[in-house]
Scaffold this active site. Sequence first.
Site, PDB file in Angstrom:
ATOM      1  N   GLY A  16       0.646  -1.289  -0.022  1.00 43.66           N
ATOM      2  CA  GLY A  16      -0.411  -0.293   0.405  1.00 43.66           C
ATOM      3  C   GLY A  16       0.945   1.201   0.005  1.00 43.66           C
ATOM      4  O   GLY A  16       1.672   1.099   0.043  1.00 43.66           O
ATOM      5  N   MET A  38       5.038  -9.793   4.985  1.00 43.32           N
ATOM      6  CA  MET A  38       4.257 -10.611   5.256  1.00 43.32           C
ATOM      7  C   MET A  38       3.083 -11.127   4.643  1.00 43.32           C
ATOM      8  O   MET A  38       1.772 -10.255   4.883  1.00 43.32           O
ATOM      9  CB  MET A  38       4.183  -9.882   6.995  1.00 43.32           C
ATOM     10  N   CYS A 103      -4.051  -8.221  15.545  1.00 41.59           N
ATOM     11  CA  CYS A 103      -3.410  -8.430  14.179  1.00 41.59           C
ATOM     12  C   CYS A 103      -2.189  -7.836  14.622  1.00 41.59           C
ATOM     13  O   CYS A 103      -1.184  -8.436  14.809  1.00 41.59           O
ATOM     14  CB  CYS A 103      -3.760  -8.403  13.470  1.00 41.59           C
ATOM     15  N   CYS A 200      -8.394  -7.675   7.095  1.00 44.43           N
ATOM     16  CA  CYS A 200      -7.374  -8.436   6.381  1.00 44.43           C
ATOM     17  C   CYS A 200      -8.171  -9.495   5.744  1.00 44.43           C
ATOM     18  O   CYS A 200      -7.237  -9.595   4.350  1.00 44.43           O
ATOM     19  CB  CYS A 200      -6.153  -8.037   7.106  1.00 44.43           C
TER      20      CYS A 200
END
Length: 367
Positions: A16, A38, A103, A200
């Site tokens: 991003g 990741m 997360c 996500c």
Amino acid sequence: MSDNSQKKVIVGMSGGVDSSVTAYLLQQQGYQVAGLFMKNWEEDDDEEYCSAATDLADAQAVCDKLGIELHTVNFAAEYWDNVFELFLEEYKAGRTPNPDILCNKEIKFKAFLEFAAEDLGADFIATGHYVRRQDVDSKSRLLRGVDGNKDQSYFLYTLSHEQVAQSLFPVGELEKPEVRRIAEQLELVTAKKKDSTGICFIGERKFRDFLGRYLPAQPGPIVSVDGQTVGEHQGLMYHTLGQRKGLGIGGMKDSSEDPWYVVDKDVANNVLVVAQGHEHPRLMSVGLIAQQLHWVDRLPLSGPFRCTVKTRYRQQDIPCTVTPLDEQRIEVRFDEPVAAVTPGQSAVFYQDEICLGGGIIEQRLQE
């Protein structure tokens, strides 16, 4: 300027614009910079796979352009065990969890931090979060990002001052349009990429379809606060307090013309409780009890104190009084009633610009 040339920073590259510009800004500040992509989810359909592949390709293109190395790591097992299973358990219990907060706690500022330090020899990690770090008396504070529309401190309240001290957040000092402008000037492939939305591991898919794969839906009645059955729900897990859309009972009205809102979930009886009007008393709370507390400074509370709280992301700050009940629970009393305080979500506390920490909403307090 301190000499950063001997300091190695690993940037979490998501593909991003924010993480792209983060890497560039740290290069400009003289750090030795490398990226880490990741993989936190094993995709189970083609659309998801394509999206993840695009993100990796974009991250690689940005790193190539900046002349830095991109490492990759697979944290899917850690993610499944520490984020996703908990997420499902919370939904089963009728609560509405926030997986992004989990997360950050378990993956980005734990698994990633450890991997960067131990395997890649990093002095710091960096992410594209819109927050700031302030070092005071050898302790790091977490501050809101400069851009009030984008501030992400709500999602990072579980961080300890030690974790904050090992992290850099350069875009937190900027407004979002400035970040995009920098990316455009550098002609980065991510300059015009839209911000990722949603959870996500679900991406742009329909939430209902996704949850239905993992939790069997149990239909049940939708009942008004007066005890009338007004419809049927397909599963309590698909609904959250304050929800208006998707109830399928638009034509049913009491005496008023106001739309229906979810005001409660009776998990024991599998009943969704609704009322008309977004300020219905059953939707309003005067306070809450929070548990699983995390304070950034990691100091225990000594007594009641005044601050502001957010009970969901992007909410206006609510003035409140916080009183410790025991080491892991607090009572929060709002100055004014608040709508749709949702068990399972996080209550995050602030003193002006400083994010103090927060906890999980265990129950809401009503008059």
